[in-house]
Design a protein around this motif. Sequence first.
Motif, mmCIF file in Angstrom:
data_model
loop_
_atom_site.group_PDB
_atom_site.id
_atom_site.type_symbol
_atom_site.label_atom_id
_atom_site.label_comp_id
_atom_site.label_asym_id
_atom_site.label_seq_id
_atom_site.Cartn_x
_atom_site.Cartn_y
_atom_site.Cartn_z
ATOM 1 N N HIS A 64 0.819 -1.219 0.000
ATOM 2 C CA HIS A 64 0.000 0.000 0.000
ATOM 3 C C HIS A 64 0.848 1.263 0.000
ATOM 4 N N SER A 65 2.112 1.161 -0.376
ATOM 5 C CA SER A 65 2.973 2.342 -0.363
ATOM 6 C C SER A 65 4.009 2.208 -1.467
ATOM 7 N N THR A 66 4.430 3.363 -2.010
ATOM 8 C CA THR A 66 5.462 3.368 -3.049
ATOM 9 C C THR A 66 6.857 3.412 -2.456
ATOM 10 N N LYS A 67 6.961 3.774 -1.163
ATOM 11 C CA LYS A 67 8.269 3.838 -0.511
ATOM 12 C C LYS A 67 8.709 2.426 -0.127
ATOM 13 N N TYR A 68 9.952 2.103 -0.447
ATOM 14 C CA TYR A 68 10.499 0.784 -0.155
ATOM 15 C C TYR A 68 11.909 0.967 0.405
ATOM 16 N N GLY A 69 12.101 0.524 1.642
ATOM 17 C CA GLY A 69 13.411 0.649 2.268
ATOM 18 C C GLY A 69 13.326 1.402 3.581
ATOM 19 N N GLY A 70 14.437 2.043 3.965
ATOM 20 C CA GLY A 70 14.480 2.781 5.218
ATOM 21 C C GLY A 70 15.929 3.085 5.585
ATOM 22 N N LYS A 71 16.150 3.389 6.844
ATOM 23 C CA LYS A 71 17.502 3.712 7.300
ATOM 24 C C LYS A 71 17.660 3.264 8.746
ATOM 25 N N ILE A 72 18.911 3.007 9.118
ATOM 26 C CA ILE A 72 19.243 2.683 10.509
ATOM 27 C C ILE A 72 20.439 3.540 10.918
ATOM 28 N N ARG A 73 20.470 3.895 12.185
ATOM 29 C CA ARG A 73 21.594 4.666 12.756
ATOM 30 C C ARG A 73 22.392 3.721 13.633
ATOM 31 N N ILE A 74 23.690 3.662 13.407
ATOM 32 C CA ILE A 74 24.554 2.736 14.132
ATOM 33 C C ILE A 74 25.661 3.503 14.844
ATOM 34 N N TYR A 75 26.275 2.846 15.813
ATOM 35 C CA TYR A 75 27.497 3.364 16.440
ATOM 36 C C TYR A 75 28.603 2.332 16.232
ATOM 37 N N HIS A 76 29.678 2.768 15.555
ATOM 38 C CA HIS A 76 30.810 1.903 15.261
ATOM 39 C C HIS A 76 31.980 2.340 16.134
ATOM 40 N N GLU A 77 32.649 1.383 16.778
ATOM 41 C CA GLU A 77 33.726 1.718 17.713
ATOM 42 C C GLU A 77 34.869 2.470 17.024
ATOM 43 N N GLU A 78 35.093 2.210 15.739
ATOM 44 C CA GLU A 78 36.204 2.853 15.035
ATOM 45 C C GLU A 78 35.775 4.117 14.304
ATOM 46 N N TYR A 79 34.585 4.086 13.686
ATOM 47 C CA TYR A 79 34.153 5.198 12.844
ATOM 48 C C TYR A 79 33.171 6.140 13.529
ATOM 49 N N GLY A 80 32.627 5.780 14.693
ATOM 50 C CA GLY A 80 31.661 6.638 15.374
ATOM 51 C C GLY A 80 30.255 6.402 14.857
ATOM 52 N N ARG A 86 18.971 2.803 2.704
ATOM 53 C CA ARG A 86 18.848 2.009 1.472
ATOM 54 C C ARG A 86 17.403 2.097 0.990
ATOM 55 N N VAL A 87 17.223 2.500 -0.254
ATOM 56 C CA VAL A 87 15.886 2.651 -0.835
ATOM 57 C C VAL A 87 15.837 1.906 -2.159
ATOM 58 N N LYS A 88 14.650 1.883 -2.765
ATOM 59 C CA LYS A 88 14.428 1.161 -4.004
ATOM 60 C C LYS A 88 15.280 1.763 -5.113
ATOM 61 N N GLY A 89 15.952 0.898 -5.874
ATOM 62 C CA GLY A 89 16.810 1.362 -6.958
ATOM 63 C C GLY A 89 17.241 0.192 -7.795
ATOM 64 N N LYS A 90 18.553 -0.054 -7.819
ATOM 65 C CA LYS A 90 19.043 -1.217 -8.543
ATOM 66 C C LYS A 90 18.627 -2.489 -7.805
ATOM 67 N N ALA A 91 19.160 -3.644 -8.273
ATOM 68 C CA ALA A 91 18.661 -4.933 -7.772
ATOM 69 C C ALA A 91 18.664 -5.017 -6.253
ATOM 70 N N ALA A 92 19.797 -4.651 -5.621
ATOM 71 C CA ALA A 92 19.894 -4.735 -4.149
ATOM 72 C C ALA A 92 19.540 -3.423 -3.472
ATOM 73 N N GLY A 93 19.078 -2.405 -4.233
ATOM 74 C CA GLY A 93 18.710 -1.117 -3.664
ATOM 75 C C GLY A 93 19.872 -0.128 -3.703
ATOM 76 N N ASP A 94 19.539 1.147 -3.678
ATOM 77 C CA ASP A 94 20.536 2.223 -3.643
ATOM 78 C C ASP A 94 20.840 2.574 -2.198
ATOM 79 N N VAL A 95 22.116 2.571 -1.846
ATOM 80 C CA VAL A 95 22.513 2.778 -0.446
ATOM 81 C C VAL A 95 23.384 4.020 -0.340
ATOM 82 N N LYS A 96 23.192 4.760 0.770
ATOM 83 C CA LYS A 96 24.042 5.894 1.113
ATOM 84 C C LYS A 96 24.387 5.799 2.594
ATOM 85 N N VAL A 97 25.628 6.192 2.923
ATOM 86 C CA VAL A 97 26.111 6.151 4.311
ATOM 87 C C VAL A 97 26.508 7.575 4.698
ATOM 88 N N PHE A 98 25.893 8.095 5.762
ATOM 89 C CA PHE A 98 26.163 9.457 6.229
ATOM 90 C C PHE A 98 26.879 9.365 7.579
#
Length: 1000
Positions: A64-80, A86-98
């Motif tokens: 019932h929605s055109t939006k597919y995907g989402g985001k998660i916020r993580i804490y990494h010991e080395e990178y913070g 990741r949203v709908k795009g190519k086969a495995a989805g389009d991903v961006k890391v901020f």
Amino acid sequence: MRIVEMHIYGYGQLEDVKITTLANFQVFFGENEAGKSTIMAFIHGILFGFPTRLQSELRYEPKHSTKYGGKIRIYHEEYGFAVIERVKGKAAGDVKVFMDNGNIGDEELLKELVANFDKNLFQAIFSFNIHGLQNIHQMKGEDIGKFLFSAGTLGTERLSKTESALQKELDSRFKPSGKKPILNEKLQALHEINSELKKAAAKNKEYENLVVKKEMIQQEMQETNSFLTEIQEKCEKLNEWKRIETVVKEEKWTRMELDELGEIEFPARGIERIEKFNQLIHPYNAEILSLTGRIETVKKELAAIQPEPNFLENEPAILALLDQLPLYEQLKLEKQQCEMKLAEDNEKLSVTSEKLHLSLKEEDIFSINTNIYMKNQVEIISRKRQKLAEAREELEDRYQEEKNLLEEIEKEVRLAERQVLPKQERERLEEQVGYGNDKKSLEWELKALQDKVSFIEEENERDKAEKASVKRQKKYQFFVFELIFAGLSLYGLLSQNWILFLLGVLGCIGMVIFMTKSTKHPNSKNMDQTLDSLREKERQLIQKLQTAEYEDFTKLENQLLLDNQRLEELQMLKFKLKQQQSQYEKITAKFAEWEMESAQNKEKLLSISSELQIPEYIATTFLLEAFELIEQYKSICREKKQLNTRLEQINQQQTKLEDGLKSYETRFLPEKSLDLHNTAYLLRNKLKEEHEKQIKTQERLEKLAGLEADRKQRSQELEHLKVENKKLLHAAKVETEQQFYELGAKAEKQGKLLERLETIQSQLQYSILSEQDRDGFLLIHNSDELVIECNQEAQHFQGKLKRLHEEQASINYEIQILEEGGIYSDILHHYKQKKFELDEAAREWSVYCLAQELLSSTIEKYKNVHLPRMLLKAEEYLSFLTNGNYQKIHLQHSGLGFLVEREDRTLFEANELSQATTEQLYVSIRLALATTLYENYRFPIIIDDSFVNFDAKRTQKVIELLKRLEHNQILFFTCHSHLLPLFPKENVLSLAKGAVQIIS
């Protein structure tokens, strides 16, 4: 890595779901189909990509929605902190890391964050569910140990499945005593064909002789090849020797020079070090003499400065008194204020007493009850009395208002009754209006009939115009086609092409027939008949209306309508009269209620005035004001008492301060009988002077200690330099520095020779000649002649090999002729074909054997290197889960599997344990794998209802074990409400058809 927040745009049934502040041990509770599996799949999808359409996994695309995907916020010991979207795009989805530091990346940065793990490896190590335990339930006894070993190495049963699959493939291809496997069947068939081949070969002796001769030639070719290879190698070595001969001779000369020098023991960088020591020794001697003179100067300065110790010992007490001097002034000011306040309180008491006009004493006023409850009662009664007075005024106003309204409505009702028509006159009007309505219906019917007649006439005219237009178009088309067919027939007649002529004539005739039929119009008699019937009906209605008697029906209708309105107004007025009578009765009843409440309030007022000792005439009107004055009187008396107490305390503090300062004035000051401020000023100055002396003394002592420490350090460093100088001479085994320098020159020469030798050896290390070969070639003086001889021998053997190849080709040709001439060739061909098939099958069987051997060697390496550390942690977990009943886990000496040691030293194989203990062993191994071999990858551990088969005690133990895993975040999914009391309420998220909430 720890997951902090999740925002699901659209994934399965979850749409726009936000989950914030995930705990280190987070529990997701929900019934079936609430979204637990969807959230697990969402985490895997964001980290490792959405499943493609070719894969068997669910993609969880929202319905019932055109939006597919989402985001998660993580804490990494080395990178913070980082946000992965990741949203709908190519086969495995389009991903961006901020990243929080401002960096933005894509799939490459995400791979760094997840340490290049793929989805299968992550699920195998850090994500497990009830299916792993169910696999144990479904296995045979001998397979349980293999499954547990596989779980401890890869996290899944893949290892045991791979070993079983390899063994199955090997058994299907060959068994030593089998008949059905492929290799066994092919060996049997080849054996039978070989027998037939030998029978056929016995009949052909010539063929056998040729085969023997062929084998002899092949053997001679092999020997010739061997000789040729040796000669070629010898030539290659001779050529190499000619290239490196000068380098080898230089190496021999260098070694001789080194042997003449012999072994030299000389310290590394010895010349440089001894010169450096000599440069440092002289400055150290001068610096030590300078430091000694400065130390004597400081000691003299220190003797001239000495503070007074008795005065400094009393410093805390003196400072305490001096710090209280501002307080002394404040106390004087406060004493004046207290005295003024005391006079004001006496004045207020007299004023308040006059207002109350009661003969009260200060001692008696405290006996009157003025607590919170009494004050509340006074306020309630006063407010009640005020409300009752206001209510009486309001009731009187409303009574008069309702009474006036009732009289007005009664007048309006009587007036309306007089304006309504009598009953007989109304019936006559209704009868006359009924007849008028029949005339109107005839008029409406006539008008509708006339409209219908005009519509049909207009439609008829429009139809005729359209038919005329169509007729003109058809005539034009007929004329064009007639010309075409006439031209076609005329052309056929002139060219004597009778087929064209016939087609043209037939076309003309057909067009005439078609035109004749199309010009006939449909019969319009029905429409004319309809119009005639409608006009006849119209004439009848007109005659009927003309014969009707005319009357003014509109006036009658207006009279009847006016009477209807008056009747409705009368009904409304009667209803209003009834309501107003009800309101009047309610006001009367409220007057009685007011009288009762007023009597009760007066009774309470008299009771409280007696308790407060207030006369009745005051209490009736000013009860609350009198109570407030009594409270005020009480408060002033209490404040007056506190002021007297404070004045006594101030006098005591002032006396104490004055006596203390006078005593220190007598002991330490030369001036006497000073006032308080001068005494304090002189004491403070004396403290300052003594402190300055003390500070200067401390500075001189610190300076003296520093100078002595520097002198000691320089002396030690000078001694160290002398010792190091002697060590260098001792290391070189010489007595004087002159001998040391001579030995250094020899050591330098030796170093250069060694460097040259190393360069030469680096040039020789890629040569094909060994050291023995080089020593042998040094004895040879005619290397050019040897090269020529070797080349001649090589040419001889090459010619011989060529002749043997020609003879072999001739024999092969004769054998081929014999094979093509009879049955022997067919059998031989069949034999070679079967042998080829056997070789292919054997090669394939050897591949599986090699794979099994590699797997076994890998398992043995893993068992000896990595597995012991994991088993130590698994033993710790198993002992905790079983309350110490099972304490050790041993590897099988051969193959896969474990032996578990009970508390009484009894060993059990995995299939001998109870079902629950086997599951506990599986959980221990899986958790140990994640926390030891993969301890550097602290990913969240995801668990989906893996302990539903445990009883209450085992479940509690495994939850306690999970809580001990401090380095990994735990995401626990469950649909069982009886587990929730084991977790803190703030760590439990409830899932209900896409909604998320914290359980309270």
